[in-house]
Each structure stands twice: as C-alpha cells, then as structure tokens.
Design a protein around this motif. Structure first.
Motif, PDB file in Angstrom:
ATOM      1  N   ALA A  34      -7.614   1.463  20.042  1.00 44.26           N
ATOM      2  CA  ALA A  34      -7.268   0.500  18.997  1.00 44.26           C
ATOM      3  C   ALA A  34      -7.836   0.943  17.649  1.00 44.26           C
ATOM      4  N   TYR A  35      -9.048   1.538  17.680  1.00 42.51           N
ATOM      5  CA  TYR A  35      -9.629   2.019  16.423  1.00 42.51           C
ATOM      6  C   TYR A  35      -8.835   3.202  15.877  1.00 42.51           C
ATOM      7  N   ALA A  36      -8.377   4.099  16.792  1.00 38.89           N
ATOM      8  CA  ALA A  36      -7.592   5.241  16.336  1.00 38.89           C
ATOM      9  C   ALA A  36      -6.289   4.762  15.703  1.00 38.89           C
ATOM     10  N   VAL A  37      -5.651   3.762  16.352  1.00 41.92           N
ATOM     11  CA  VAL A  37      -4.420   3.206  15.790  1.00 41.92           C
ATOM     12  C   VAL A  37      -4.715   2.538  14.445  1.00 41.92           C
ATOM     13  N   GLY A  38      -5.834   1.808  14.391  1.00 38.74           N
ATOM     14  CA  GLY A  38      -6.226   1.162  13.137  1.00 38.74           C
ATOM     15  C   GLY A  38      -6.463   2.176  12.032  1.00 38.74           C
TER      16      GLY A  38
ATOM     17  N   ILE B  41     -15.997   4.465   7.377  1.00 40.21           N
ATOM     18  CA  ILE B  41     -16.995   4.953   8.327  1.00 40.21           C
ATOM     19  C   ILE B  41     -16.756   4.369   9.717  1.00 40.21           C
ATOM     20  N   VAL B  42     -16.522   3.039   9.785  1.00 38.79           N
ATOM     21  CA  VAL B  42     -16.323   2.396  11.093  1.00 38.79           C
ATOM     22  C   VAL B  42     -15.122   2.994  11.805  1.00 38.79           C
ATOM     23  N   LEU B  43     -13.985   3.082  11.072  1.00 34.95           N
ATOM     24  CA  LEU B  43     -12.776   3.605  11.708  1.00 34.95           C
ATOM     25  C   LEU B  43     -12.959   5.063  12.115  1.00 34.95           C
ATOM     26  N   ALA B  44     -13.578   5.860  11.234  1.00 40.44           N
ATOM     27  CA  ALA B  44     -13.728   7.288  11.528  1.00 40.44           C
ATOM     28  C   ALA B  44     -14.650   7.498  12.719  1.00 40.44           C
TER      29      ALA B  44
ATOM     30  N   SER C  90      -4.796  -6.959   6.721  1.00 45.01           N
ATOM     31  CA  SER C  90      -5.883  -7.894   6.996  1.00 45.01           C
ATOM     32  C   SER C  90      -6.514  -7.645   8.362  1.00 45.01           C
ATOM     33  N   ILE C  91      -5.756  -7.044   9.291  1.00 44.94           N
ATOM     34  CA  ILE C  91      -6.349  -6.826  10.619  1.00 44.94           C
ATOM     35  C   ILE C  91      -7.459  -5.783  10.553  1.00 44.94           C
ATOM     36  N   VAL C  92      -7.367  -4.856   9.587  1.00 45.19           N
ATOM     37  CA  VAL C  92      -8.433  -3.868   9.406  1.00 45.19           C
ATOM     38  C   VAL C  92      -9.714  -4.570   8.950  1.00 45.19           C
ATOM     39  N   TYR C  93      -9.556  -5.602   8.089  1.00 43.50           N
ATOM     40  CA  TYR C  93     -10.725  -6.395   7.713  1.00 43.50           C
ATOM     41  C   TYR C  93     -11.322  -7.092   8.931  1.00 43.50           C
ATOM     42  N   GLY C  94     -10.455  -7.490   9.861  1.00 41.62           N
ATOM     43  CA  GLY C  94     -10.947  -8.114  11.085  1.00 41.62           C
ATOM     44  C   GLY C  94     -11.847  -7.174  11.858  1.00 41.62           C
ATOM     45  N   ILE C  95     -11.413  -5.904  11.994  1.00 43.46           N
ATOM     46  CA  ILE C  95     -12.233  -4.906  12.686  1.00 43.46           C
ATOM     47  C   ILE C  95     -13.557  -4.713  11.954  1.00 43.46           C
ATOM     48  N   LEU C  96     -13.475  -4.653  10.611  1.00 49.67           N
ATOM     49  CA  LEU C  96     -14.685  -4.477   9.822  1.00 49.67           C
ATOM     50  C   LEU C  96     -15.629  -5.655  10.029  1.00 49.67           C
ATOM     51  N   GLY C  97     -15.083  -6.876  10.020  1.00 52.35           N
ATOM     52  CA  GLY C  97     -15.915  -8.053  10.207  1.00 52.35           C
ATOM     53  C   GLY C  97     -16.567  -8.073  11.574  1.00 52.35           C
ATOM     54  N   LEU C  98     -15.807  -7.649  12.581  1.00 54.41           N
ATOM     55  CA  LEU C  98     -16.355  -7.612  13.937  1.00 54.41           C
ATOM     56  C   LEU C  98     -17.537  -6.647  14.008  1.00 54.41           C
ATOM     57  N   THR C  99     -17.382  -5.478  13.394  1.00 48.10           N
ATOM     58  CA  THR C  99     -18.439  -4.473  13.466  1.00 48.10           C
ATOM     59  C   THR C  99     -19.606  -4.817  12.545  1.00 48.10           C
ATOM     60  N   ALA C 100     -19.292  -5.232  11.303  1.00 45.79           N
ATOM     61  CA  ALA C 100     -20.355  -5.395  10.311  1.00 45.79           C
ATOM     62  C   ALA C 100     -21.052  -6.738  10.406  1.00 45.79           C
TER      63      ALA C 100
ATOM     64  N   PHE D  53     -20.418  -3.716  -4.276  1.00 41.83           N
ATOM     65  CA  PHE D  53     -20.088  -4.338  -2.991  1.00 41.83           C
ATOM     66  C   PHE D  53     -18.679  -3.948  -2.551  1.00 41.83           C
ATOM     67  N   SER D  54     -17.750  -3.908  -3.517  1.00 45.08           N
ATOM     68  CA  SER D  54     -16.373  -3.570  -3.137  1.00 45.08           C
ATOM     69  C   SER D  54     -16.282  -2.102  -2.726  1.00 45.08           C
ATOM     70  N   LEU D  55     -17.050  -1.251  -3.417  1.00 44.66           N
ATOM     71  CA  LEU D  55     -17.070   0.156  -3.004  1.00 44.66           C
ATOM     72  C   LEU D  55     -17.635   0.276  -1.593  1.00 44.66           C
ATOM     73  N   ALA D  56     -18.726  -0.478  -1.328  1.00 46.95           N
ATOM     74  CA  ALA D  56     -19.359  -0.436  -0.011  1.00 46.95           C
ATOM     75  C   ALA D  56     -18.385  -0.894   1.065  1.00 46.95           C
ATOM     76  N   THR D  57     -17.543  -1.905   0.735  1.00 52.56           N
ATOM     77  CA  THR D  57     -16.555  -2.386   1.708  1.00 52.56           C
ATOM     78  C   THR D  57     -15.634  -1.245   2.132  1.00 52.56           C
ATOM     79  N   THR D  58     -15.090  -0.548   1.133  1.00 53.12           N
ATOM     80  CA  THR D  58     -14.176   0.548   1.456  1.00 53.12           C
ATOM     81  C   THR D  58     -14.878   1.608   2.289  1.00 53.12           C
ATOM     82  N   LEU D  59     -16.092   1.979   1.847  1.00 55.94           N
ATOM     83  CA  LEU D  59     -16.815   3.024   2.582  1.00 55.94           C
ATOM     84  C   LEU D  59     -17.068   2.593   4.014  1.00 55.94           C
ATOM     85  N   THR D  60     -17.470   1.321   4.211  1.00 56.22           N
ATOM     86  CA  THR D  60     -17.750   0.855   5.569  1.00 56.22           C
ATOM     87  C   THR D  60     -16.494   0.876   6.427  1.00 56.22           C
ATOM     88  N   ILE D  61     -15.351   0.468   5.838  1.00 57.49           N
ATOM     89  CA  ILE D  61     -14.096   0.530   6.602  1.00 57.49           C
ATOM     90  C   ILE D  61     -13.872   1.961   7.080  1.00 57.49           C
TER      91      ILE D  61
END
Lengths: 328, 318
Positions: free
Chosen positions: A298-302, A55-58, B127-137, A45-53
C-alpha cells in the motif's frame, strides 16, 4: 471647560517621556524577532510536512522492495495484480494504474467539455444576473463531499446505466467515472473562468473591431490567450481525479483489470475495477498483518500516486508561470 | 469558395455558428444544473423517511429503523474543533510570512519561493496520502515513542477528560491534526489572497507613522484582510467536515460511543455515511441518505455564512 479648569492634560504629556523608557529599541527588537521566528516556524512546518510525506513513503516503499517476493521490475512492468488471494502473489502496478486511468479518463470526458463550455459562456456571454445565480450554485456543487458523489454513483447512476444497458455490473467503471467527472466540473469551470476573465478587454474589443462574431472572439482570441491558465486548470482537475478516494471505494468495486489475462480489459467500462487509492483503502481497512508484503505494498502504491500527482501539479505550475502572457 | 463570393451567405454562416454555440453553451450549463438538481432530489427522496429527531440523537444500530448519527456527529465536532484550533494559527502565520515579510536577500528569497511552490504542491497532494502521514506521524509517532499499549507518557486515566498520552494512537487528536494537514494549504492560499488584496497605501501609512513591520501587519493589514481570511477559513472547514479519505485510515467506521476525551476512538459523519452506503441492504442506503442530508445541511450553513461575509464586506479598501 474642563481643559480650562483642569491642568492635568499637560502633565500627561510630560509623563509620556518616562512611559517611553521601557519601550526601548531592544525590547521592540526582541519582540519583533520572536514574532518573526514564530512566523518562520509556521512556514517551515509546511516544508516539514512535504519532507515527512516523502520520507515515510520512501522508507516503507524501500522495505517493500527489500522483500523476497517482490522485485522492482515486477512492480513497474508487471501486468498482474493479485496481492491477497492465490498461492502466488503478484505485484504488478499496471492493473491499478489502468484502473485509475479508466476512471480519470471517463471523468475528464465529462468534466472538461462541460466545464470549458460553461466557463466560456459564463465569462463571455452570460448576463450579469445569471452569473450571480450560477456562481454560488457552482460553489455549492464544489462544496459537496465526495462521499455524497460516491453514494449518488452507487444508488442513482448505476441503476440508470443498468436500465440503459443490462451489461453493467453492480460496481462498474462508468458510473464511478461519471461521478468523478461531476465532482471535477466546478473545479474546471471556476479555474477556467478565472483564466478567461483575466484576458484584458482590449483584446476582445480588437477582435470585435475587426468584425468577429462573439463565437469567433471567444474561441479564436480569448481562449488561446488564456490557454496556459486553462491547461493548468485541466491538470489540477486530473490530479484531483487521480487522487479521488470515496467515489471509487463505493462505486468502482475491488478488483483491478488484469492485463495479463487480456490487455483489452483496460477498456472494459462495464465491469468493476480498482484504482490505486481504492487499493490503499482496502489494505488500511482490512485485517492484513502489519509489515507483511500486502501492507507494505500500500505504501509503494501510495508513493506511485504521490509522484504522479506531484508531477502534474509541478507541470501545471510551470505552464502557468512560463506561458503566462503579460498584457499591458 | 461560395461563401467568399457571396458576403451575405458568408455572414449568415458565421452568425448561425454563433447562435448554435450559444445554444450549445446553454445546453451544457443546463446539463450541469440538472445534474445538481437530480443529485439533491434523489438524496432527498431516499433520505426523507429515516430523518427524525431520533436519528440525530441516537447511536448507529444493526436495525436500520433504530440507526442514528449522534456519535459520528460528536466525533466530527471534536475532530474539526482540533483541526480549526491548529490549522488557523499556522495557516494565517504562514500566509503573513509569505505576503508581508518578503526578504530582499538572495538566499532567503530562494527559500521564500521554495515555501511558496511547496504550498502549491501540498494543495495537490491526494488526501489519502495525508491519511498515511497522519497514521505514521500522529497515531504511531514514527514508532519511536513506544506503542499505544505501552505509551511513553500518560496524563490522567481514560476516565478523565484531560487524558493525554504519547503516541496519540487512532484518537480524536490524531484525526483532527490529520485534517489540519489537509486544509492547511487551502487556508494559506486563501489568506494570502486576502492579504494581497489589502492596498499598499495602508501599509505605507502605518510604516510612515513609525510602526515596525509586525505592528504594521497587526494593526493594519491583518484587520483589513480579516473578512477574506474568515471566508477562506470557513470554506476550508467545510472541506474538513466532509473529508473522509484521511480519516478512513485513522478513525473508526462504526462506533456507538461519543468520544469522552482527546485520546478516545471516534467516528465521523462522512465515515458513518460510507459505512451505511457500502452495506448491501437497501434500507441502510436510505439511512445513509438521511445522514447525507444532515451533512449537507451543515455544509450549506457554513457556505451561506461564508458567502454572506463576502457579500457584506465586498467594498474597495483604498
């Protein structure tokens, strides 16, 4: 008495054989397998969290750069950040990065010297009684939510700064930076102190035996021996300061230093600024249309923020592992 | 040169330096303590006027004198409840996997160390990056399960307490799960430390009596590590209560209603405080200070419980 009159206990001992039957090896193996799979799922689950972060940002960053208004070169080299106002939108990340660095730099100027000295004192000098009082106080400071520090910066630090020098604006870099420094202080102190206390006593005794004073022992022997841990602590604090949201959203204002007008704007601490995190808050709280260039920016900045903090954490991790000296 | 020639002077200089450093140290520590005291007293002075029973039991209002924090408090309780129920099992499970089931196989060991490094990284993600993740996921479910207006699945109506829909939208459930992501690495790391502190002899004893690996964990290591795990979990929960950045993206800043079911909109105490503090009127700053007092009181209680547990159970186990 009861055992003499009652022969039943002997029966139960013979019964256990039949009790054992359902607890066969296969059942035990299946149960063990199910539990271990559950644990592995938790780990994955923790690996999936990182991967999802990632993927979403990219994905959103990619669609941001696909837009006609923005180009990769403008984003990474541009000195003007004006995504919302004006006829022409400018997306150059450097004003936001310099805003973040301003706040981080001031914060570290407060947190690193104070934290380092307090940690040396706590670990090398302070009597046990004082340690026992001070450590919980540091934990209290560490447990205060960041929104409280933001409120403190806005209502106490800024008026005091304006009292000292009238040039400070209502929202300014200085008070936000000092508040970030106070926030990072317990992190620096407790991690540095852990690193110092991990240095074995024999090193200190050797230094004392050679006639060093306590000052010489702690600065020339103990601190260099714990240096990897101390640097890792600093990097962690810097990562926290870069990612800090509530303090800068409350106290730092909402326009980044425009480097295109004057590069020296980056060192002006009396005026307002905007960090990468504060910009993201502005976009997600505001009424910008989904999937317009502002929203996607905002995603690019993130993504930039994520890469910066990731690099700091990984460097800190490897410094700690690579330069960890094994004593004894 | 002079100091080398004259050993007494040389020594005096060194000892003077030592004394100066002690003074510097005490001054630095005093400065830190003074800042903490100024912080707490300034908030106390600003917030004392608006603090009353009415403040705790009424909804926020346009008039500072009538403002209250009740809906935000209920929102925090709901979201942190979701967060605790989801984060504790996953966090402790991961810690057990990493500490008690260390593989011997070369490839599995690689995966094991990747998971470990990954958790170190997750602890450093803003933590704000987690916020973005939570919003999307959680809130939008990547857009593959319909939208909030046209959910793919609904159970019950908005009147029912068990109302559930997919995607979650900007609801209590999505907010609580996002907070879970934020505190998960903290819980994992502190639980790992607690499990590591359990002496190996206890495990060896259990294994020698014929326990399987899981029986060893369940009957020996885990009970011995429970105080440490509880301390870490309580501290992580106090982090979740005070965390505002991820919720800023998902929750509402200003809400007059308490959430009735898991799919309801919600606000949280740090968000309500942020909302009050960011208003220009000075009166709202005092209301914000009152809110901070309530928040800090809750957090201090949590910290006190955690420290007490640690003090009570602080004895060697071998």
């Amino acid at each position: 008495m009861t055992t003499l009159t009652n022969p039943k206990p002997e029966f139960t001992s013979t019964c256990t054989l039949s009790d054992c039957k359902p607890r066969s090896k296969t059942v035990r193996k299946i149960r063990e397998f199910c539990i271990i799979s559950g644990l592995v799922a938790c780990g994955l689950f923790s690996l999936a969290t990182t991967l999802t972060i990632i993927i979403v940002l990219a994905k959103e960053t990619y669609s941001f750069f696909r837009l006609d208004e923005v180009s990769l070169a403008d984003f990474f080299l541009g000195l003007k950040w004006a995504p919302l106002l004006g006829a022409e939108h400018h997306f150059g990340i450097w004003p936001l990065i310099s805003g973040t660095l301003q706040v981080t730099f001031i914060g570290m100027c407060v947190a690193i010297p104070l934290g380092l000295i307090t940690a040396i004192w706590l670990s090398e000098y302070a009597p046990e009684k004082i340690r026992r009082v001070l450590k919980p106080m540091l934990e209290v400071l560490a447990g205060i939510p960041t929104v409280v520090f933001g409120f403190f910066a806005l209502t106490v630090l800024t008026p005091s700064l304006q009292f000292l020098y009238e040039g400070f604006e209502v929202f300014n870099v200085m008070s936000a930076g000092i508040a970030v420094g106070i926030m990072c202080l317990p992190i620096v102190t407790s991690l540095t102190e852990d690193a110092l206390r991990a240095v074995p006593k024999s090193l200190r005794e050797g230094a004392y035996g050679l006639g060093s004073t306590r000052f010489e022992t702690s600065t020339k022997v103990v601190t260099p021996a714990a240096l990897s841990g101390i640097i890792a602590a600093f990097l962690l604090a810097i990562a926290r300061a870069i990612g800090e949201v509530m303090i800068v959203a409350l106290a730092a204002g909402s326009s980044p230093p425009q480097l295109s007008d004057n590069v020296l704007n980056a060192v002006d601490v009396t005026s307002e600024t905007q960090t990468m995190t504060a910009y993201m808050v502005q976009i997600f709280l505001g009424d910008v249309s989904n999937y317009g260039p502002e929203y996607l920016s905002a995603y690019a900045v993130g993504g930039t923020l994520f890469v910066m903090t990731l690099a700091l954490t990984i460097i800190g991790h490897f410094i700690r592992i690579k330069f960890r000296q094994a004593y004894e | 040169m002079q100091s080398l020639a004259n050993p007494a002077l040389h020594r005096n200089g060194r000892f003077a330096k030592d004394k100066l450093f002690v003074i510097l140290c005490i001054a630095a520590t005093m400065l830190s303590i003074t800042m903490l005291i100024i912080l707490l007293t300034s908030i106390g002075l600003q917030g004392k006027d608006f603090l009353s029973w009415k403040f705790l039991s009424s909804a926020p209002s346009r008039k500072p004198a009538k403002a209250g924090i009740y809906p935000a408090m209920m929102g925090t309780i709901f979201a942190c409840g979701v967060c605790a129920l989801s984060a504790i099992p996953i966090g402790v499970g991961t810690a057990i996997l990493l500490e008690e089931f260390k593989p011997r196989n070369k490839h599995l060991r690689l995966i094991h160390s990747i998971i470990q490094l990954n958790i170190t990284n997750l602890a450093g993600v803003p933590s704000i990056v987690y916020g973005i993740l939570g919003l999307t996921a959680f809130a939008h479910m990547f857009g593959v399960l319909g939208t909030v207006d046209q959910p793919i699945l609904t159970i019950g109506t908005t009147e029912d307490w068990y109302h559930l829909r997919l995607p979650f939208g900007r609801s209590v459930l999505a907010g609580g799960l996002t907070l879970m992501l934020v505190i998960l690495p903290i819980i994992i790391i502190s639980s790992q430390e607690a499990l590591r502190a359990v002496p190996g002899s206890l495990r060896h004893g259990a294994l020698a009596l014929g326990c399987t690996k899981w029986q060893t964990v369940w009957s020996t290591s885990l009970p011995a590590a429970i105080p440490g795990i509880m301390t870490g979990t309580i501290l992580a929960m106090s982090r979740a209560i005070g965390e505002a950045a991820p919720l800023l993206i998902i929750a509402a800043l200003y809400l007059r209603f308490t959430p009735g079911h898991l799919m309801d909109d919600f606000s949280a105490m740090p968000l309500q405080i942020f909302n009050w503090a960011s208003r220009p009127q000075a009166d709202f700053h005092y209301v914000a200070a009152s809110g901070i007092i309530v928040l800090l009181a809750i957090l201090l209680t949590f910290n006190a419980i955690a420290i007490t547990i640690r003090q009570l159970t602080h004895r060697p186990m071998s």
